[in-house]
Design a protein around this motif. Sequence first.
Motif, PDB file in Angstrom:
ATOM      1  N   LEU A  23       8.717  -3.997   5.270  1.00  0.00           N
ATOM      2  CA  LEU A  23       9.514  -2.762   4.868  1.00  0.00           C
ATOM      3  C   LEU A  23       8.369  -1.380   4.659  1.00  0.00           C
ATOM      4  N   ALA A  24       8.825  -0.361   5.274  1.00  0.00           N
ATOM      5  CA  ALA A  24       8.014   0.895   5.115  1.00  0.00           C
ATOM      6  C   ALA A  24       8.941   1.840   4.761  1.00  0.00           C
ATOM      7  N   SER A  25       8.769   2.643   3.571  1.00  0.00           N
ATOM      8  CA  SER A  25       9.771   3.721   3.278  1.00  0.00           C
ATOM      9  C   SER A  25       9.022   5.129   3.061  1.00  0.00           C
ATOM     10  N   TRP A  26       9.189   5.906   4.140  1.00  0.00           N
ATOM     11  CA  TRP A  26       8.546   7.360   4.275  1.00  0.00           C
ATOM     12  C   TRP A  26       9.619   8.256   3.451  1.00  0.00           C
ATOM     13  N   GLN A  27       8.985   8.874   2.483  1.00  0.00           N
ATOM     14  CA  GLN A  27       9.667   9.892   1.553  1.00  0.00           C
ATOM     15  C   GLN A  27       9.103  11.138   2.018  1.00  0.00           C
ATOM     16  N   LYS A  28       9.870  11.916   2.770  1.00  0.00           N
ATOM     17  CA  LYS A  28       9.396  13.228   3.299  1.00  0.00           C
ATOM     18  C   LYS A  28       9.511  14.175   2.085  1.00  0.00           C
ATOM     19  N   ARG A  29       8.566  15.320   2.367  1.00  0.00           N
ATOM     20  CA  ARG A  29       8.376  16.497   1.318  1.00  0.00           C
ATOM     21  C   ARG A  29       9.818  16.867   1.036  1.00  0.00           C
ATOM     22  N   ASP A  30      10.554  16.733   1.794  1.00  0.00           N
ATOM     23  CA  ASP A  30      12.058  17.757   1.577  1.00  0.00           C
ATOM     24  C   ASP A  30      13.038  16.761   0.980  1.00  0.00           C
ATOM     25  N   GLY A  31      12.548  15.400   0.491  1.00  0.00           N
ATOM     26  CA  GLY A  31      13.383  14.625  -0.130  1.00  0.00           C
ATOM     27  C   GLY A  31      13.862  13.623   0.727  1.00  0.00           C
ATOM     28  N   THR A  32      14.066  13.791   1.978  1.00  0.00           N
ATOM     29  CA  THR A  32      14.555  12.676   2.833  1.00  0.00           C
ATOM     30  C   THR A  32      13.859  11.487   2.828  1.00  0.00           C
ATOM     31  N   VAL A  33      14.559  10.327   2.773  1.00  0.00           N
ATOM     32  CA  VAL A  33      13.923   9.122   3.055  1.00  0.00           C
ATOM     33  C   VAL A  33      14.230   8.392   4.159  1.00  0.00           C
ATOM     34  N   VAL A  34      13.300   7.881   5.039  1.00  0.00           N
ATOM     35  CA  VAL A  34      13.585   7.012   6.086  1.00  0.00           C
ATOM     36  C   VAL A  34      12.782   5.621   5.774  1.00  0.00           C
ATOM     37  N   THR A  88       0.670  -1.216   0.118  1.00  0.00           N
ATOM     38  CA  THR A  88       0.014  -0.021  -0.006  1.00  0.00           C
ATOM     39  C   THR A  88       0.828   1.127   0.074  1.00  0.00           C
ATOM     40  N   MET A  89       0.270   2.297  -0.350  1.00  0.00           N
ATOM     41  CA  MET A  89       1.016   3.796  -0.319  1.00  0.00           C
ATOM     42  C   MET A  89      -0.018   4.702   0.169  1.00  0.00           C
ATOM     43  N   GLN A  90       0.204   5.051   1.522  1.00  0.00           N
ATOM     44  CA  GLN A  90      -0.276   6.357   2.110  1.00  0.00           C
ATOM     45  C   GLN A  90       0.358   7.562   1.659  1.00  0.00           C
ATOM     46  N   THR A  91      -0.651   8.659   1.752  1.00  0.00           N
ATOM     47  CA  THR A  91      -0.032  10.064   1.273  1.00  0.00           C
ATOM     48  C   THR A  91      -0.298  11.069   2.216  1.00  0.00           C
ATOM     49  N   SER A  92       0.386  12.008   2.662  1.00  0.00           N
ATOM     50  CA  SER A  92       0.073  13.102   3.459  1.00  0.00           C
ATOM     51  C   SER A  92       0.219  14.519   2.706  1.00  0.00           C
ATOM     52  N   GLU A  93      -0.510  15.178   2.847  1.00  0.00           N
ATOM     53  CA  GLU A  93      -0.559  16.661   2.076  1.00  0.00           C
ATOM     54  C   GLU A  93       0.709  17.272   2.641  1.00  0.00           C
ATOM     55  N   THR A  94       1.070  17.227   3.949  1.00  0.00           N
ATOM     56  CA  THR A  94       2.261  18.017   4.376  1.00  0.00           C
ATOM     57  C   THR A  94       3.369  17.194   4.730  1.00  0.00           C
ATOM     58  N   GLU A  95       3.246  15.753   4.823  1.00  0.00           N
ATOM     59  CA  GLU A  95       4.377  14.983   5.275  1.00  0.00           C
ATOM     60  C   GLU A  95       5.082  13.929   3.978  1.00  0.00           C
ATOM     61  N   GLY A  96       4.473  14.055   2.730  1.00  0.00           N
ATOM     62  CA  GLY A  96       5.130  13.067   1.721  1.00  0.00           C
ATOM     63  C   GLY A  96       4.345  11.770   1.349  1.00  0.00           C
ATOM     64  N   SER A  97       5.020  10.784   1.179  1.00  0.00           N
ATOM     65  CA  SER A  97       4.266   9.538   1.054  1.00  0.00           C
ATOM     66  C   SER A  97       4.946   8.331   1.735  1.00  0.00           C
ATOM     67  N   LEU A  98       4.321   7.260   2.165  1.00  0.00           N
ATOM     68  CA  LEU A  98       4.534   6.204   3.086  1.00  0.00           C
ATOM     69  C   LEU A  98       4.311   4.918   2.338  1.00  0.00           C
ATOM     70  N   SER A  99       5.218   4.132   1.766  1.00  0.00           N
ATOM     71  CA  SER A  99       4.928   2.982   1.085  1.00  0.00           C
ATOM     72  C   SER A  99       5.285   1.698   1.928  1.00  0.00           C
ATOM     73  N   TRP A 100       4.193   1.058   2.066  1.00  0.00           N
ATOM     74  CA  TRP A 100       4.428  -0.298   2.916  1.00  0.00           C
ATOM     75  C   TRP A 100       4.414  -1.473   1.893  1.00  0.00           C
ATOM     76  N   ARG A 101       5.121  -2.462   2.433  1.00  0.00           N
ATOM     77  CA  ARG A 101       5.254  -3.807   1.764  1.00  0.00           C
ATOM     78  C   ARG A 101       5.582  -4.807   2.905  1.00  0.00           C
TER      79      ARG A 101
END
Length: 163
Positions: A108-119, A84-97
């Motif tokens: 795994l969960a990958s959070w791509q923040k608005r500033d380009g940072t990936v956690v 799945t992929m969740q999106t936030s208007e202010t915080e970016g996108s969060l992909s789950w597998r």
Amino acid sequence: MRGTYGFVGLVGFCMLGGVALAASPLDGTRWGIQMTAPSLKAPSDGQIQFEKGKFTTPLFEPNGFSASNYTLTEQEGAPLIWETMQTSETEGSLSWRGELTAETMRGLASWQKRDGTVVNYTFTGRRAVESPAKVEPPAPKPKPVEPPSSKPKPKGPARSGSN
């Protein structure tokens, strides 16, 4: 001829819709997970839930990530995979597998923040067992009221007839 293709397309679409609406083996389940990431000092505990074709996690709701649709990949002899992929208007996108094997899950969960940072997070989890409904003990039965005695009441001391 165009009408025939339109009809065939409509039938195909309805068939696909029926497949999409089929009950997921994850539907109605909740999982306790433990997430780790290089940036976390200690693992973070949370929950994920699958309900009516939607994925939710209270852990990321404060960041604006709301419920999202999820997909399943099922192959015989292989773990069940969901994404799945969740999106936030202010915080970016969060992909789950995630991969499900019996009663355990990992992924795994990958959070791509608005500033380009990936956690990137890894998670493991187990199906959350619902605590049984609290059963109240039955109320004590009232003690039966004894019916009045049918024996005559004794009268005072017997008096002699002489005076």
